[in-house]
Design a protein around this motif. Structure first.
Motif, PDB file in Angstrom:
ATOM      1  N   MET A  51      -7.033  -2.773 -12.021  1.00 50.94           N
ATOM      2  CA  MET A  51      -6.865  -4.078 -11.282  1.00 50.94           C
ATOM      3  C   MET A  51      -5.416  -4.030 -10.652  1.00 50.94           C
ATOM      4  N   ALA A  52      -4.700  -3.121 -11.414  1.00 48.87           N
ATOM      5  CA  ALA A  52      -3.085  -3.382 -10.607  1.00 48.87           C
ATOM      6  C   ALA A  52      -3.063  -2.706  -9.501  1.00 48.87           C
ATOM      7  N   THR A  53      -2.097  -2.978  -8.867  1.00 46.47           N
ATOM      8  CA  THR A  53      -1.441  -2.351  -7.433  1.00 46.47           C
ATOM      9  C   THR A  53      -0.247  -2.029  -7.426  1.00 46.47           C
ATOM     10  N   GLY A  54       0.432  -1.301  -6.457  1.00 44.48           N
ATOM     11  CA  GLY A  54       1.708  -0.744  -6.471  1.00 44.48           C
ATOM     12  C   GLY A  54       1.972   0.575  -6.655  1.00 44.48           C
ATOM     13  N   VAL A  55       3.219   1.022  -6.813  1.00 46.54           N
ATOM     14  CA  VAL A  55       3.610   2.494  -7.105  1.00 46.54           C
ATOM     15  C   VAL A  55       2.690   3.450  -7.921  1.00 46.54           C
ATOM     16  N   LEU A  56       2.552   4.365  -7.383  1.00 47.08           N
ATOM     17  CA  LEU A  56       1.814   5.429  -8.306  1.00 47.08           C
ATOM     18  C   LEU A  56       2.538   6.705  -7.907  1.00 47.08           C
ATOM     19  N   PRO A  57       3.343   7.462  -8.404  1.00 48.37           N
ATOM     20  CA  PRO A  57       3.781   8.653  -8.052  1.00 48.37           C
ATOM     21  C   PRO A  57       2.871   9.751  -8.079  1.00 48.37           C
TER      22      PRO A  57
END
Length: 308
Positions: free
Chosen positions: A41-47
């Motif tokens: 469900m989450a979005t955003g930073v994924l290294p």
């Protein structure tokens, strides 16, 4: 062939594993790994590490930050809005002042029960697999200690099911879903996480993150540049090696009294008090890899640029 890091702005619905698969297709490169999971469900930073940088994932710094939205009056089996609703209790009279009284309980070092639907293993099995089969009880979920650095209120939306917007800075292993659930329990109405966006993770910020569409366009125009392999490692002390020592280090030899060669030794020595690993460079500051400091000696751990 790319070697370095890409900070992906993960879209909703897909998993971290899906992100790796997508990048393998876009970059036409197999050696890719991600630095920590992120709920679908989450979005955003994924290294994401590419090429030889995958060997550096374990050295990335701790620390994550999120913008979260918590909806009160709803309880689900996953502790987020995607799950099955277990209870529904409208609370139009709930105020922000009431909520803020309980927020200090969720700051500092706290104990937390992870969601039943999570990737934590119990007796060698993932919790979400056990939860889907109805084979897990709340008492079976191991309580863990986590660090919450800050919770900052960003906004409040009134209604039958009011919502709280917060910015949360925390250590690795923290479940924001658990914070939402437990805050709702403290207030007596229940709550669930209705949205989550990670703004920082392990040395990577949202501002430097790319969507898959951006990566695809940069690949088409041949303008994609990955972040350097030592990006995110600057919290570690560094050392510069001369030509002869570089050759020896790249051959796997321990450098005796190597840490005496540090740049700005006072500052770098202070870093070594909390970190046993050292960024290792040539004299002209080409990144070689990571050493372990054993006393004043440098033992090669990850050698990225072997020299013949």
């Amino acid at each position: 062939m790319f070697n370095g890091f890409i900070s992906i702005d993960k879209p909703p619905i897909i998993t971290a594993h899906d992100c790796v698969s997508n990048l393998r297709k876009l970059l036409k490169q197999k050696k890719i790994g991600h630095g920590g999971t992120l709920d679908p469900m989450a979005t955003g930073v994924l290294p994401i590490a590419v090429g030889n940088a995958t060997r550096l994932l374990r050295f990335l710094p701790e620390g994550k930050a999120y913008n979260a939205k918590i909806r009160f009056g709803i309880v689900t089996n996953t502790d987020d809005i995607t799950g099955e609703v277990l209870s529904d209790r409208s609370c139009p009279n709930l105020t922000l002042d009431e909520v803020e009284k309980y927020l200090p309980l969720f700051q500092g070092t706290i104990t937390q029960r992870p969601p039943a639907f999570s990737a934590i293993q119990v007796n060698g099995k993932r919790l979400y697999d056990l939860a889907r089969r109805g084979e897990i009880n709340e008492s079976d979920i191991p309580i863990r200690e986590v660090e919450i650095t800050e919770i900052k209120v960003l906004g409040w939306t009134e209604g039958d099911y009011p919502e709280l917007d917060v910015a949360i800075s925390c250590g690795s292993g923290t479940y924001i879903r658990s914070i939402a659930r437990d805050l709702g329990e403290k207030l007596g109405y229940g709550a669930t996480l209705s949205s989550l966006r990670r703004t920082y993770s392990n040395g990577f910020a949202l501002e430097a993150s790319l969507t898959f569409e951006q990566v695809a366009e940069l690949m088409r125009s041949q303008n994609l540049k990955v972040l350097a392999p030592d990006h995110g490692l600057h919290f570690l002390p560094e050392v510069l090696l001369g030509v002869d020592l570089t050759k020896r280090w790249c051959m796997g030899q321990t450098i005796k009294d190597g840490f005496a060669l540090t740049v700005n030794s006072l500052e770098e020595s202070a870093k070594l008090e909390t970190h046993n690993y050292v960024r290792t460079y040539t004299e002209d500051h080409q990144f070689l890899g990571v050493s372990e400091a054993i006393g004043s000696d440098l033992q090669p751990i990850v050698v990225l640029h072997p020299i013949n």
